[in-house]
Structure formats: C-alpha cells, structure tokens
Design a protein around this motif. Structure first.
Motif, PDB file in Angstrom:
ATOM      1  N   GLN A  92       0.828  -1.191   0.000  1.00 28.19           N
ATOM      2  CA  GLN A  92       0.000   0.000   0.000  1.00 28.19           C
ATOM      3  C   GLN A  92       0.868   1.249   0.000  1.00 28.19           C
ATOM      4  N   ALA A  93       0.414   2.274  -0.680  1.00 23.65           N
ATOM      5  CA  ALA A  93       1.141   3.532  -0.670  1.00 23.65           C
ATOM      6  C   ALA A  93       1.182   4.093   0.747  1.00 23.65           C
ATOM      7  N   LYS A  94       2.315   4.617   1.138  1.00 22.66           N
ATOM      8  CA  LYS A  94       2.474   5.149   2.489  1.00 22.66           C
ATOM      9  C   LYS A  94       2.177   6.643   2.494  1.00 22.66           C
ATOM     10  N   PRO A  95       1.615   7.156   3.579  1.00 21.62           N
ATOM     11  CA  PRO A  95       1.272   8.582   3.642  1.00 21.62           C
ATOM     12  C   PRO A  95       2.497   9.444   3.933  1.00 21.62           C
ATOM     13  N   ASP A  96       3.521   9.303   3.106  1.00 20.21           N
ATOM     14  CA  ASP A  96       4.740  10.075   3.285  1.00 20.21           C
ATOM     15  C   ASP A  96       4.617  11.420   2.573  1.00 20.21           C
ATOM     16  N   ALA A  97       5.623  12.248   2.741  1.00 15.93           N
ATOM     17  CA  ALA A  97       5.673  13.501   2.006  1.00 15.93           C
ATOM     18  C   ALA A  97       5.804  13.211   0.511  1.00 15.93           C
ATOM     19  N   PRO A  98       5.383  14.123  -0.360  1.00 14.95           N
ATOM     20  CA  PRO A  98       5.500  13.903  -1.805  1.00 14.95           C
ATOM     21  C   PRO A  98       6.937  13.587  -2.199  1.00 14.95           C
ATOM     22  N   TYR A  99       7.079  12.781  -3.239  1.00 20.27           N
ATOM     23  CA  TYR A  99       8.416  12.401  -3.694  1.00 20.27           C
ATOM     24  C   TYR A  99       9.162  13.611  -4.228  1.00 20.27           C
ATOM     25  N   SER A 100       8.466  14.458  -5.005  1.00 20.36           N
ATOM     26  CA  SER A 100       9.088  15.635  -5.587  1.00 20.36           C
ATOM     27  C   SER A 100       8.394  16.897  -5.087  1.00 20.36           C
ATOM     28  N   MET A 101       9.172  17.935  -4.831  1.00 20.62           N
ATOM     29  CA  MET A 101       8.627  19.212  -4.371  1.00 20.62           C
ATOM     30  C   MET A 101       8.498  20.212  -5.517  1.00 20.62           C
ATOM     31  N   LEU A 102       8.740  19.789  -6.743  1.00 22.32           N
ATOM     32  CA  LEU A 102       8.666  20.697  -7.876  1.00 22.32           C
ATOM     33  C   LEU A 102       7.234  21.154  -8.118  1.00 22.32           C
ATOM     34  N   THR A 103       7.052  22.419  -8.428  1.00 24.32           N
ATOM     35  CA  THR A 103       5.740  22.981  -8.770  1.00 24.32           C
ATOM     36  C   THR A 103       5.911  23.948  -9.936  1.00 24.32           C
ATOM     37  N   GLY A 104       4.795  24.295 -10.549  1.00 20.65           N
ATOM     38  CA  GLY A 104       4.837  25.211 -11.680  1.00 20.65           C
ATOM     39  C   GLY A 104       4.194  24.580 -12.890  1.00 20.65           C
ATOM     40  N   SER A 105       4.520  25.082 -14.061  1.00 24.30           N
ATOM     41  CA  SER A 105       3.986  24.563 -15.314  1.00 24.30           C
ATOM     42  C   SER A 105       5.011  23.663 -15.984  1.00 24.30           C
ATOM     43  N   VAL A 106       4.550  22.653 -16.705  1.00 25.80           N
ATOM     44  CA  VAL A 106       5.452  21.662 -17.285  1.00 25.80           C
ATOM     45  C   VAL A 106       6.440  22.288 -18.257  1.00 25.80           C
ATOM     46  N   GLU A 107       6.066  23.402 -18.884  1.00 21.46           N
ATOM     47  CA  GLU A 107       6.970  24.038 -19.842  1.00 21.46           C
ATOM     48  C   GLU A 107       8.274  24.502 -19.182  1.00 21.46           C
ATOM     49  N   ALA A 108       8.204  24.816 -17.904  1.00 25.69           N
ATOM     50  CA  ALA A 108       9.399  25.296 -17.204  1.00 25.69           C
ATOM     51  C   ALA A 108      10.419  24.194 -16.964  1.00 25.69           C
ATOM     52  N   PHE A 109       9.988  22.943 -17.104  1.00 28.75           N
ATOM     53  CA  PHE A 109      10.877  21.813 -16.802  1.00 28.75           C
ATOM     54  C   PHE A 109      11.215  20.987 -18.043  1.00 28.75           C
ATOM     55  N   ALA A 110      10.695  21.403 -19.193  1.00 30.87           N
ATOM     56  CA  ALA A 110      10.888  20.660 -20.437  1.00 30.87           C
ATOM     57  C   ALA A 110      12.326  20.795 -20.937  1.00 30.87           C
ATOM     58  N   PRO A 111      12.744  19.834 -21.789  1.00 31.42           N
ATOM     59  CA  PRO A 111      11.958  18.694 -22.266  1.00 31.42           C
ATOM     60  C   PRO A 111      11.944  17.549 -21.265  1.00 31.42           C
ATOM     61  N   LEU A 112      10.857  16.769 -21.300  1.00 31.95           N
ATOM     62  CA  LEU A 112      10.798  15.571 -20.469  1.00 31.95           C
ATOM     63  C   LEU A 112      11.694  14.486 -21.074  1.00 31.95           C
ATOM     64  N   ILE A 113      12.269  13.686 -20.216  1.00 34.97           N
ATOM     65  CA  ILE A 113      13.153  12.600 -20.639  1.00 34.97           C
ATOM     66  C   ILE A 113      12.487  11.273 -20.280  1.00 34.97           C
ATOM     67  N   VAL A 114      12.289  10.417 -21.272  1.00 30.04           N
ATOM     68  CA  VAL A 114      11.655   9.114 -21.061  1.00 30.04           C
ATOM     69  C   VAL A 114      12.736   8.034 -21.063  1.00 30.04           C
ATOM     70  N   GLU A 115      12.854   7.322 -19.947  1.00 30.54           N
ATOM     71  CA  GLU A 115      13.852   6.259 -19.817  1.00 30.54           C
ATOM     72  C   GLU A 115      13.143   4.910 -19.723  1.00 30.54           C
ATOM     73  N   ARG A 116      13.446   4.019 -20.634  1.00 29.96           N
ATOM     74  CA  ARG A 116      12.909   2.661 -20.521  1.00 29.96           C
ATOM     75  C   ARG A 116      13.641   1.931 -19.392  1.00 29.96           C
ATOM     76  N   VAL A 117      12.892   1.269 -18.540  1.00 25.78           N
ATOM     77  CA  VAL A 117      13.471   0.547 -17.407  1.00 25.78           C
ATOM     78  C   VAL A 117      14.116  -0.739 -17.920  1.00 25.78           C
ATOM     79  N   GLN A 118      15.452  -0.813 -17.799  1.00 23.62           N
ATOM     80  CA  GLN A 118      16.167  -1.979 -18.297  1.00 23.62           C
ATOM     81  C   GLN A 118      17.242  -2.476 -17.330  1.00 23.62           C
ATOM     82  N   THR A 119      17.826  -1.584 -16.549  1.00 21.24           N
ATOM     83  CA  THR A 119      18.901  -1.986 -15.655  1.00 21.24           C
ATOM     84  C   THR A 119      18.346  -2.350 -14.277  1.00 21.24           C
ATOM     85  N   LYS A 120      19.155  -3.047 -13.500  1.00 14.66           N
ATOM     86  CA  LYS A 120      18.741  -3.433 -12.155  1.00 14.66           C
ATOM     87  C   LYS A 120      18.427  -2.223 -11.276  1.00 14.66           C
ATOM     88  N   PRO A 121      19.263  -1.154 -11.261  1.00 12.71           N
ATOM     89  CA  PRO A 121      18.908   0.028 -10.467  1.00 12.71           C
ATOM     90  C   PRO A 121      17.615   0.691 -10.923  1.00 12.71           C
TER      91      PRO A 121
END
Length: 297
Positions: A92-121
């Motif tokens: 179950q999801a735990k009631p912890d603090a949010p993972y990321s504290m980033l706020t604003g509009s997505v344009e300010a953080f672009a471009p988004l980077i998509v990583e396919r999960v392939q490695t153990k980490p």
C-alpha cells in the motif's frame, strides 16, 4: 497428487487438456531443471512463440506457476540468485511527504526525458516508487511488459513519473464493440493492443500527466515492436472512477468508450459484478486503428 486435467486459458491462448497433460509430463520428467529451463522447453514443444520467433518463456513461466497454484503440477523450488523475495510484491502507498517538491507549469521543466526501465537500479527504483506512492502498489504483471521512468531536465534531472504497459484485457465489452470484434477476430488481433496498467505522477506540475503520456506513447510503439516483434495499434487503460476523473487522458486525446462491468479478470463466477467499475479509455497509435484491428489490414 496432481489436480484434474482440463482445458486452460492463459494470455489469450487456449491450452487443450492434451497440452496441459504434456506440460505435466515435462515437469515430472525433467528433474533438476530450473523453472526457466522448463518454461523454454514447454514453449518449444508447444511452439509458443512471438512473431519474431522468440520463445514466450516469460509468459510460460507465469502459466507454470498458475498451474502449480491450482495443484495441476509441482514445480521445482526457485533457485536463489540475486533478489530472493517474492516474485509478486504488492504494498500500500504510504502517507509520506510527496516524492518531488517541484511545482509550476510543465513548460518550465521541459523537455521531459523518457527512460525505458532496463537496468537493475532502474527496476529497483521503479518498483519502490510504485510500492510507495501508487494506491495499488507494485505487482509483477503477467505476460509482456515495458516500464518507463519519466524525468524533468531542468533545473536538474529528476524522476517525476512512472508508466507501465503490459498485456491487454482479454475481453471488454465496450472496447470490443467499438472495434467490432467477434471472438475469432479478438483472439487473432488482441496482441496488437497494449494496456497502460500503471501510471504514477510524482510532482505537482501543471499539465505534467498529459505531457508524460504524450511523450511516452511516442516511444512505446517502436520499443514494443523491437522487444516483442509486434506492432501495437491501440493502447487501452482502465481508470477507477471512484478515485480519478481521467482528465489527463482526455487532455492527451484518449477516447472514452464506456465502463467495465466491475468484475475484474479473475471473477469467473460473476460474484463481484459492479464492485470495481472502471472507465475504459483508448488511444489509437495509428490511423484507422479500429478498422485494422477488426479487418486485419
């Protein structure tokens, strides 16, 4: 003592009683062989392959474990190598603090980077984020699957979301009617549908969710075809209407088709009708996706 031998359905394929009996015989006679080796042997005997010729060993391993759970066969003990915890993990999801504290509009953080999960980490991070922050937690999906981490590139590289795509639902009335499928065509073309089975947004950034969907879908088609030798034509998802509106999907031009009956995949006796109703949305990856799924051209 083995359970009774009956026809079995798994991952869109019907296994006759004779085929199940053959699987029993392989497991019983191949002493000292690992589960993975058993799965590959069964695939070769039953000619269970992907369009590119590769064995469906991952799906077959899931089938063997399901048959073992029903008492139809007895598998060898799992060999300890690396992670020794349960193959399927749900938290179950735990009631912890949010993972990321980033706020604003997505344009300010672009471009988004998509990583396919392939490695153990990457796999460890993906599983931990789902287990901790997704309301359904993390569970190993059956059959084919691709998983992605989505990162922002500014002001620093940071993970802001997770998406998982896996095998589609075998039967959904609203989807099947929209496509125009009968049972025969669905069985033939279902492998060209992919299910968005997990979607997790980790930051309160405006329009992040729809942007994540858009950039991941641009990559999904080629990744899926490269991995499985199948060109996906349609992506589907199920939104729990008691929890979510699904606005990010609609903003990303997904099409709402209707609702499920609320039974779920494993409710074969129709005892849970209406309990878990979900909204069905789809996204065509090609022009005339419904026609191509219906007519095969």
């Amino acid at each position: 003592m083995h359970g009774s031998i009956e026809q079995q359905r798994f991952c869109g394929r019907e296994f006759s009683a004779e085929e199940v009996s053959l699987i029993q015989e392989v497991v019983d006679t191949c002493g000292g062989v690992s589960r993975n080796e058993l799965a590959k042997t069964v695939c070769e005997l039953l000619d269970w392959k992907r369009p590119n010729g590769g064995l469906k060993a991952r799906e077959c391993l899931d089938l063997l474990e399901q048959l073992a759970g029903k008492g139809i066969l007895r598998l060898p003990d799992k060999r300890q190598a690396g992670y020794s915890g349960p193959r399927k993990r749900i938290a179950q999801a735990k009631p912890d603090a949010p993972y990321s504290m980033l706020t604003g509009s997505v344009e300010a953080f672009a471009p988004l980077i998509v990583e396919r999960v392939q490695t153990k980490p990457q796999r460890a991070l993906f599983q931990e984020l789902l287990a901790r922050y997704h309301y359904l937690g993390y569970a190993m999906p059956f059959g084919a699957r691709l998983q992605y981490l989505v990162c922002v590139s500014r002001p620093r590289r940071e993970v802001v979301g997770c998406l998982q795509f896996s095998s589609p639902a075998w039967r959904m009335r609203a989807r099947d009617q929209w496509i125009g499928w009968d049972d025969e065509r669905r069985a033939a073309a279902l492998q060209h549908v992919v299910n968005n089975s997990r979607f997790l947004v980790l930051a309160s950034i405006r329009n992040l969710a729809s942007a994540m969907l858009a950039c991941t879908l641009r990559q999904l088609k080629s990744d899926w075809q490269r991995q499985y030798g199948i060109a996906p034509l349609l992506v589907e998802t199920l939104v729990d209407r008691k929890r979510f509106h699904g606005g990010c999907y609609r903003s990303a031009n997904w099409i709402e088709l209707g609702e499920t009956t609320g039974r779920g995949r494993m409710d074969k006796t129709n005892k849970r009708h209406g309990e878990r109703v979900k909204t069905i949305l789809v996204y065509p990856l090609v022009k005339n996706a419904a026609r191509r799924l219906r007519d095969g051209r």
